[in-house]
Design an enzyme around this catalytic site. Structure first.
Site, short mmCIF file in Angstrom:
data_model
loop_
_atom_site.label_atom_id
_atom_site.label_comp_id
_atom_site.label_asym_id
_atom_site.label_seq_id
_atom_site.Cartn_x
_atom_site.Cartn_y
_atom_site.Cartn_z
N GLY A 54 0.83 -1.02 0.11
CA GLY A 54 -0.08 0.81 0.41
C GLY A 54 0.43 1.63 0.00
CB SER A 121 4.67 -2.96 -3.47
OG SER A 121 3.83 -2.24 -3.69
CD1 TRP A 122 3.79 -0.04 2.97
CD2 TRP A 122 4.90 2.05 2.39
NE1 TRP A 122 4.11 0.25 4.11
CE2 TRP A 122 4.87 1.77 3.82
CE3 TRP A 122 5.57 2.27 2.13
CZ2 TRP A 122 5.38 2.38 4.76
CZ3 TRP A 122 6.12 3.22 2.97
CH2 TRP A 122 6.18 3.86 4.19
CG ASP A 277 6.57 -3.71 -10.44
OD1 ASP A 277 5.67 -2.93 -10.74
OD2 ASP A 277 7.18 -4.08 -9.38
CG HIS A 305 3.54 -4.12 -7.95
ND1 HIS A 305 4.49 -4.39 -7.65
CD2 HIS A 305 2.84 -4.54 -7.51
CE1 HIS A 305 4.37 -3.83 -6.16
NE2 HIS A 305 3.59 -3.81 -6.21
#
Length: 331
Positions: A54, A121-122, A277, A305
């Site tokens: 996120g 990711s985050w 990605d 991703h």
């Protein structure tokens, strides 16, 4: 004849079966925030903490499946404002440094001296920031879909770069904003995601979330895209992401995470990156690899991703297996 050859360990690359937590709880981390946590796998196993993406994405049961439940004590938690944590979608006292403090509070609450850290990711951003702040608490790192929260990464995804690949998905995201406000989509969405009118918030949240969900897989994933229709999920996801990206991750400089690699250079680390990605393009994994050649970079040639794409999931499981074998070998 074979004895002279070095034995090659064949690593499991298949997701582990679905399991249920053996304990769950809520930890009050501030006057405002309470975070949900859970433990699954082996209560006496090697601890690993899963950091979701996120920010605002929350955890899901499938996240447990990257880890051998006989070896690992698997800890999942929902970051401030996300998932089952309360208050939902709250931006007050919600910064990277607050989340790092929460990870430490959770580690102490669960009486864990040190643990492996896993994030994509985050989650990779937070894993890097946490381990650079507390390198002595991290036994190993598995990072996926590297996101360093630099201006060029935010601009690529939210200001028109990725639109070159996904013009069809971009247009609904773009069209929610009047032409005279399209100079900065982060700012235009921020205004709407923080509107006094809840329906305005929801409309912006749906458009924001759908854009990301439509670009997260090499082959579009309908189930993932439907998350954009879930107002409860979308509101936290969009509001918290936008809040962090507007504030540049609350980092003191654009290259902060790259500049501090020396603090974690000694930690056994795997980087898994999808070649295609679009959310977190490979340039960031490559920049991290160049700053940190000691970390093991695996590029999945037929993936985007998402951690749930087959090639990426396989490499993530294998990375955990490697760390597992290193821990077993060191005992």
């Amino acid at each position: 004849m074979e004895s002279g050859k070095e034995q090659v360990t064949v690593l499991n690359r298949d997701l582990y079966p679905v399991i249920e937590p053996y304990s769950t709880g809520f930890l009050k981390v501030s006057d405002t925030h309470t975070i949900y946590w859970e433990q699954s796998g082996n209560p006496d196993g090697h601890p690993v903490v899963f950091l979701h993406g996120g920010p605002g994405g929350g955890t899901s049961p499938g996240n447990r499946r990257f880890f051998d439940p006989e070896f690992y004590r698997i800890i999942l938690f929902d970051q401030r404002g996300a998932g089952k944590s309360t208050p939902h979608a709250c931006l007050v006292e919600n910064t990277t440094w607050d989340l790092i403090d929460d990870i430490e509070k959770l580690r102490e609450h669960l009486e864990i001296p040190e643990w492996q850290v896993f994030g994509g990711s985050w989650g990779s951003t937070l894993a890097l920031a946490y381990s650079q702040s507390h390198p002595d608490k991290v036994t190993g790192l598995v990072l996926r879909g590297i996101f360093l929260l630099r201006k060029k990464e935010i601009d690529w995804f939210y200001e028109g770069g990725a639109a070159a690949i996904y013009p069809d998905a971009w247009e609904p995201f773009r069209d929610l904003i009047p032409e005279n406000e399209r100079g900065c989509f982060i700012e235009a969405y921020r205004k709407r995601l923080n509107s006094d009118d809840l329906e305005t918030q929801y409309a912006a949240a749906r458009a924001w979330t759908k854009w990301e969900m439509m670009t997260a897989h090499l082959i579009p994933n309908e189930e993932n895209i439907k998350k954009g229709d879930d107002d409860y999920f979308s509101l936290a996801f969009a509001r918290i992401e936008n809040h962090y990206f507007h504030n540049k991750g609350f980092f003191p400089s654009d290259s902060y995470l790259l500049d501090n690699v020396d603090k974690i250079r000694h930690i056994d680390t795997a980087i898994v990156q999808g070649r295609y990605d679009v959310c977190c393009p490979m340039m960031s994994a490559w920049d991290l690899h160049k700053a940190w050649p000691e970390a093991d970079l695996k590029v999945v040639q037929d993936a985007g991703h998402s951690a749930n794409e087959p090639g990426i999931a396989a490499e993530l499981v294998a990375a955990n297996e490697k760390l597992k074998n290193a821990i077993k070998g060191g005992k």
